[in-house]
Design a protein around this motif. Sequence first.
Motif, PDB file in Angstrom:
ATOM      1  N   THR A  67      25.655  -1.607  39.048  1.00  0.00           N
ATOM      2  CA  THR A  67      26.512  -0.744  39.866  1.00  0.00           C
ATOM      3  C   THR A  67      26.022   0.700  39.861  1.00  0.00           C
ATOM      4  O   THR A  67      26.013   1.371  40.900  1.00  0.00           O
ATOM      5  CB  THR A  67      27.961  -0.816  39.354  1.00  0.00           C
ATOM      6  OG1 THR A  67      28.417  -2.170  39.404  1.00  0.00           O
ATOM      7  CG2 THR A  67      28.876   0.057  40.201  1.00  0.00           C
ATOM      8  N   GLU A  68      25.603   1.187  38.700  1.00  0.00           N
ATOM      9  CA  GLU A  68      25.158   2.581  38.617  1.00  0.00           C
ATOM     10  C   GLU A  68      23.958   2.844  39.505  1.00  0.00           C
ATOM     11  O   GLU A  68      23.930   3.821  40.270  1.00  0.00           O
ATOM     12  CB  GLU A  68      24.836   2.927  37.162  1.00  0.00           C
ATOM     13  CG  GLU A  68      24.328   4.338  36.974  1.00  0.00           C
ATOM     14  CD  GLU A  68      24.003   4.657  35.535  1.00  0.00           C
ATOM     15  OE1 GLU A  68      23.088   5.492  35.288  1.00  0.00           O
ATOM     16  OE2 GLU A  68      24.654   4.082  34.647  1.00  0.00           O
ATOM     17  N   THR A  69      22.959   2.010  39.429  1.00  0.00           N
ATOM     18  CA  THR A  69      21.770   2.215  40.258  1.00  0.00           C
ATOM     19  C   THR A  69      22.060   1.960  41.734  1.00  0.00           C
ATOM     20  O   THR A  69      21.438   2.574  42.607  1.00  0.00           O
ATOM     21  CB  THR A  69      20.637   1.298  39.783  1.00  0.00           C
ATOM     22  OG1 THR A  69      21.100  -0.074  39.766  1.00  0.00           O
ATOM     23  CG2 THR A  69      20.184   1.685  38.386  1.00  0.00           C
ATOM     24  N   ALA A 101      32.730  -0.936  49.564  1.00  0.00           N
ATOM     25  CA  ALA A 101      33.772  -1.945  49.777  1.00  0.00           C
ATOM     26  C   ALA A 101      33.173  -3.223  50.359  1.00  0.00           C
ATOM     27  O   ALA A 101      33.542  -4.340  49.962  1.00  0.00           O
ATOM     28  CB  ALA A 101      34.858  -1.393  50.694  1.00  0.00           C
ATOM     29  N   ILE A 102      32.246  -3.066  51.276  1.00  0.00           N
ATOM     30  CA  ILE A 102      31.573  -4.249  51.839  1.00  0.00           C
ATOM     31  C   ILE A 102      30.756  -4.949  50.758  1.00  0.00           C
ATOM     32  O   ILE A 102      30.665  -6.186  50.721  1.00  0.00           O
ATOM     33  CB  ILE A 102      30.688  -3.822  53.021  1.00  0.00           C
ATOM     34  CG1 ILE A 102      31.571  -3.369  54.190  1.00  0.00           C
ATOM     35  CG2 ILE A 102      29.763  -4.952  53.448  1.00  0.00           C
ATOM     36  CD1 ILE A 102      30.799  -2.884  55.387  1.00  0.00           C
ATOM     37  N   ALA A 103      30.195  -4.171  49.825  1.00  0.00           N
ATOM     38  CA  ALA A 103      29.430  -4.763  48.719  1.00  0.00           C
ATOM     39  C   ALA A 103      30.326  -5.330  47.627  1.00  0.00           C
ATOM     40  O   ALA A 103      29.818  -5.865  46.626  1.00  0.00           O
ATOM     41  CB  ALA A 103      28.487  -3.719  48.130  1.00  0.00           C
ATOM     42  N   GLY A 104      31.651  -5.200  47.776  1.00  0.00           N
ATOM     43  CA  GLY A 104      32.585  -5.743  46.797  1.00  0.00           C
ATOM     44  C   GLY A 104      32.815  -4.859  45.593  1.00  0.00           C
ATOM     45  O   GLY A 104      33.313  -5.329  44.560  1.00  0.00           O
ATOM     46  N   VAL A 105      32.498  -3.558  45.699  1.00  0.00           N
ATOM     47  CA  VAL A 105      32.671  -2.617  44.591  1.00  0.00           C
ATOM     48  C   VAL A 105      33.811  -1.663  44.927  1.00  0.00           C
ATOM     49  O   VAL A 105      33.727  -0.929  45.920  1.00  0.00           O
ATOM     50  CB  VAL A 105      31.377  -1.818  44.339  1.00  0.00           C
ATOM     51  CG1 VAL A 105      31.577  -0.809  43.215  1.00  0.00           C
ATOM     52  CG2 VAL A 105      30.220  -2.748  44.023  1.00  0.00           C
ATOM     53  N   LEU A 121      32.420  11.031  43.818  1.00  0.00           N
ATOM     54  CA  LEU A 121      32.707   9.616  44.047  1.00  0.00           C
ATOM     55  C   LEU A 121      33.097   8.948  42.737  1.00  0.00           C
ATOM     56  O   LEU A 121      32.420   9.117  41.731  1.00  0.00           O
ATOM     57  CB  LEU A 121      31.479   8.924  44.652  1.00  0.00           C
ATOM     58  CG  LEU A 121      31.650   7.471  45.097  1.00  0.00           C
ATOM     59  CD1 LEU A 121      32.633   7.368  46.252  1.00  0.00           C
ATOM     60  CD2 LEU A 121      30.306   6.879  45.500  1.00  0.00           C
ATOM     61  N   GLN A 122      34.191   8.210  42.763  1.00  0.00           N
ATOM     62  CA  GLN A 122      34.636   7.434  41.609  1.00  0.00           C
ATOM     63  C   GLN A 122      34.503   5.943  41.920  1.00  0.00           C
ATOM     64  O   GLN A 122      35.031   5.468  42.925  1.00  0.00           O
ATOM     65  CB  GLN A 122      36.081   7.777  41.228  1.00  0.00           C
ATOM     66  CG  GLN A 122      36.237   9.161  40.639  1.00  0.00           C
ATOM     67  CD  GLN A 122      37.635   9.430  40.130  1.00  0.00           C
ATOM     68  OE1 GLN A 122      38.609   8.850  40.606  1.00  0.00           O
ATOM     69  NE2 GLN A 122      37.745  10.312  39.145  1.00  0.00           N
ATOM     70  N   VAL A 123      33.790   5.234  41.048  1.00  0.00           N
ATOM     71  CA  VAL A 123      33.498   3.807  41.252  1.00  0.00           C
ATOM     72  C   VAL A 123      34.021   3.030  40.049  1.00  0.00           C
ATOM     73  O   VAL A 123      33.792   3.427  38.895  1.00  0.00           O
ATOM     74  CB  VAL A 123      31.977   3.591  41.427  1.00  0.00           C
ATOM     75  CG1 VAL A 123      31.671   2.108  41.588  1.00  0.00           C
ATOM     76  CG2 VAL A 123      31.464   4.378  42.627  1.00  0.00           C
ATOM     77  N   ASP A 136      28.226  12.344  40.863  1.00  0.00           N
ATOM     78  CA  ASP A 136      28.042  13.603  41.590  1.00  0.00           C
ATOM     79  C   ASP A 136      27.683  13.315  43.041  1.00  0.00           C
ATOM     80  O   ASP A 136      26.817  12.488  43.335  1.00  0.00           O
ATOM     81  CB  ASP A 136      26.942  14.429  40.924  1.00  0.00           C
ATOM     82  CG  ASP A 136      26.797  15.791  41.537  1.00  0.00           C
ATOM     83  OD1 ASP A 136      25.963  15.950  42.452  1.00  0.00           O
ATOM     84  OD2 ASP A 136      27.525  16.706  41.116  1.00  0.00           O
ATOM     85  N   ALA A 137      28.352  14.016  43.956  1.00  0.00           N
ATOM     86  CA  ALA A 137      28.170  13.738  45.378  1.00  0.00           C
ATOM     87  C   ALA A 137      26.780  14.101  45.870  1.00  0.00           C
ATOM     88  O   ALA A 137      26.271  13.470  46.806  1.00  0.00           O
ATOM     89  CB  ALA A 137      29.219  14.498  46.194  1.00  0.00           C
ATOM     90  N   ALA A 138      26.137  15.094  45.267  1.00  0.00           N
ATOM     91  CA  ALA A 138      24.826  15.541  45.736  1.00  0.00           C
ATOM     92  C   ALA A 138      23.684  14.796  45.068  1.00  0.00           C
ATOM     93  O   ALA A 138      22.762  14.315  45.737  1.00  0.00           O
ATOM     94  CB  ALA A 138      24.682  17.044  45.518  1.00  0.00           C
ATOM     95  N   SER A 139      23.737  14.680  43.751  1.00  0.00           N
ATOM     96  CA  SER A 139      22.616  14.080  43.022  1.00  0.00           C
ATOM     97  C   SER A 139      22.759  12.581  42.810  1.00  0.00           C
ATOM     98  O   SER A 139      21.764  11.898  42.559  1.00  0.00           O
ATOM     99  CB  SER A 139      22.457  14.765  41.666  1.00  0.00           C
ATOM    100  OG  SER A 139      23.594  14.541  40.844  1.00  0.00           O
ATOM    101  N   GLY A 140      23.982  12.079  42.870  1.00  0.00           N
ATOM    102  CA  GLY A 140      24.200  10.659  42.607  1.00  0.00           C
ATOM    103  C   GLY A 140      24.188  10.316  41.140  1.00  0.00           C
ATOM    104  O   GLY A 140      24.237   9.134  40.775  1.00  0.00           O
ATOM    105  N   GLN A 141      24.130  11.324  40.260  1.00  0.00           N
ATOM    106  CA  GLN A 141      24.128  11.070  38.831  1.00  0.00           C
ATOM    107  C   GLN A 141      25.515  10.629  38.363  1.00  0.00           C
ATOM    108  O   GLN A 141      26.526  11.095  38.880  1.00  0.00           O
ATOM    109  CB  GLN A 141      23.701  12.323  38.062  1.00  0.00           C
ATOM    110  CG  GLN A 141      22.274  12.766  38.355  1.00  0.00           C
ATOM    111  CD  GLN A 141      21.254  11.724  37.922  1.00  0.00           C
ATOM    112  OE1 GLN A 141      21.366  11.133  36.852  1.00  0.00           O
ATOM    113  NE2 GLN A 141      20.264  11.482  38.778  1.00  0.00           N
ATOM    114  N   PRO A 142      25.588   9.742  37.372  1.00  0.00           N
ATOM    115  CA  PRO A 142      26.887   9.218  36.930  1.00  0.00           C
ATOM    116  C   PRO A 142      27.634  10.171  36.009  1.00  0.00           C
ATOM    117  O   PRO A 142      28.093   9.807  34.932  1.00  0.00           O
ATOM    118  CB  PRO A 142      26.492   7.933  36.190  1.00  0.00           C
ATOM    119  CG  PRO A 142      25.132   8.217  35.663  1.00  0.00           C
ATOM    120  CD  PRO A 142      24.462   9.091  36.687  1.00  0.00           C
TER     121      PRO A 142
END
Length: 500
Positions: A150-152, A192-196, A219-221, A231-237
């Motif tokens: 999920t993270e990647t 959501a389409i990916a089921g996450v 973004l919260q997953v 993070d919205a810009a870097s995508g880091q968790p």
Amino acid sequence: MLVAALVFLALAVFLYKVFMLGFPLQFERNVELWDLEARVAFNASGGPVRVRLLIPQDTRRYLVLDENFISGGYGVNTADEGPNRQVTWSIRKASGRQVLYYRATVRRIVTRGAPRRVPAPGVVAPDLTGPELVAARLLAAEIRAHSADTETMVAELLKRLNSPSPDPNAQLLLGKQPNTGKRMRVAVQVLAIAGVPARVARGIQIGELARNVPVLFWLQVWDKGLWRSFDAASGQPRIPEDYVTWWRGASSLLKVTGGRNVDARISVSINKDAAMRGVMRRGANKPRLVEYSLFSLPIETQAVYHVLLMVPIGALILVLLRNVVGFKTFGTFMPILIALAFRETQLVWGVILFSTVVAIGLAVRFYLEHLKLLLVPRLASVLSVVVLIMAAISVISHKLGIHEGLSVALFPMVILTMTIERMTVVWEERGPAEALQQGLGSMAVAAIAYLVINVSYVQHFVFVYPELLLVVLAGTLLLGRYSGYRLTELRRFRALAGKP
């Protein structure tokens, strides 16, 4: 007598606030409390009014300690709305300009132990149809194929959505002019389409004092029983520690029924002193002097006076350096305003940016001299050139990744224009040496004033004890009667001083 009266009055109020009211002489540096304020302004149409504002709640990082709702005749109710909290102001009839305030004090906490796991939330089907649904499915399949977990997968998705040249599927979903909010909504739909399960979180970044702070997205997953923030810009968790979550989901911050021209602003201020908090929270026993202090103002207005109250300090420094030391400057207020601008740009970058703008503007001003323009059109032309120079420096520095260059817009444009004009006149009448001497003197005074007004203790004393500005006024009045030698003139007239 006037100076003595001013000093006596200032010291009397100062000592009364220190010894009788318990106002602090020092502020705490290690602070874990911040004051948040949301200001809602609108024009009521004369009928019923209902205002709904989302408000922060306790998180793993911050606790909401105190809340105040300043509404002036409105009914106030708080309630939970899904994952968020909201306050609702209502009134049967209102007209004219209305201003409502929400204030809260939050405290940073350190949560020990593993986070509490939550059950898996349901995945809401995205409201996509036709080509957009097909593009979202293709994008979901691609990021799943290029990820291991999920993270990647989230990192891959945000990388594609933030790309300057997104692939056709992402471009179709984002539209022509995507912003951060649009990217986050698209990310939630694709996941959501990916089921996450995913949701958008919004909040603010706390600091020492800021007006109209921007709302930030992340973004919260849901992953393995936990909501993880990206993070919205870097995508880091992870997100910075100074981010305060205000609300989650697709709901809007504010909804007003029965009003128009709505304006919502969020301000934040660091709560510096435990002693100051005790003074301000005495309830019915609070002295009148406390009720009418600057701390009773909205945080947004307090931020203004944190700057304005530094102007007399800068003026006193200017008087000392000009009338006693002998510095030569362009005008009276230019060095003070430039010193205030240095608070945002920092000293080194401020000097570089100011010198660049003045140097280029000076070259343009000498060219305009050949056109034989009248004074007012010439000043207007120089002002236009100054604005264009500032815009060009901002764009170039942004492209080069030099973020300090974006602060050039903080310099007062009219002061820069008048400085260029005055420097040109002095250059022509007294020569380049005198013009450069006054220019360097103005820069030196601005730098010294910045170093003084940027001291934390000076800012604390002037804001908590504004009556001390009467002492500054008294000192300015005394210096106004000074007619002796300036320090720089002692060397000039040393031959005369040696005569009997």
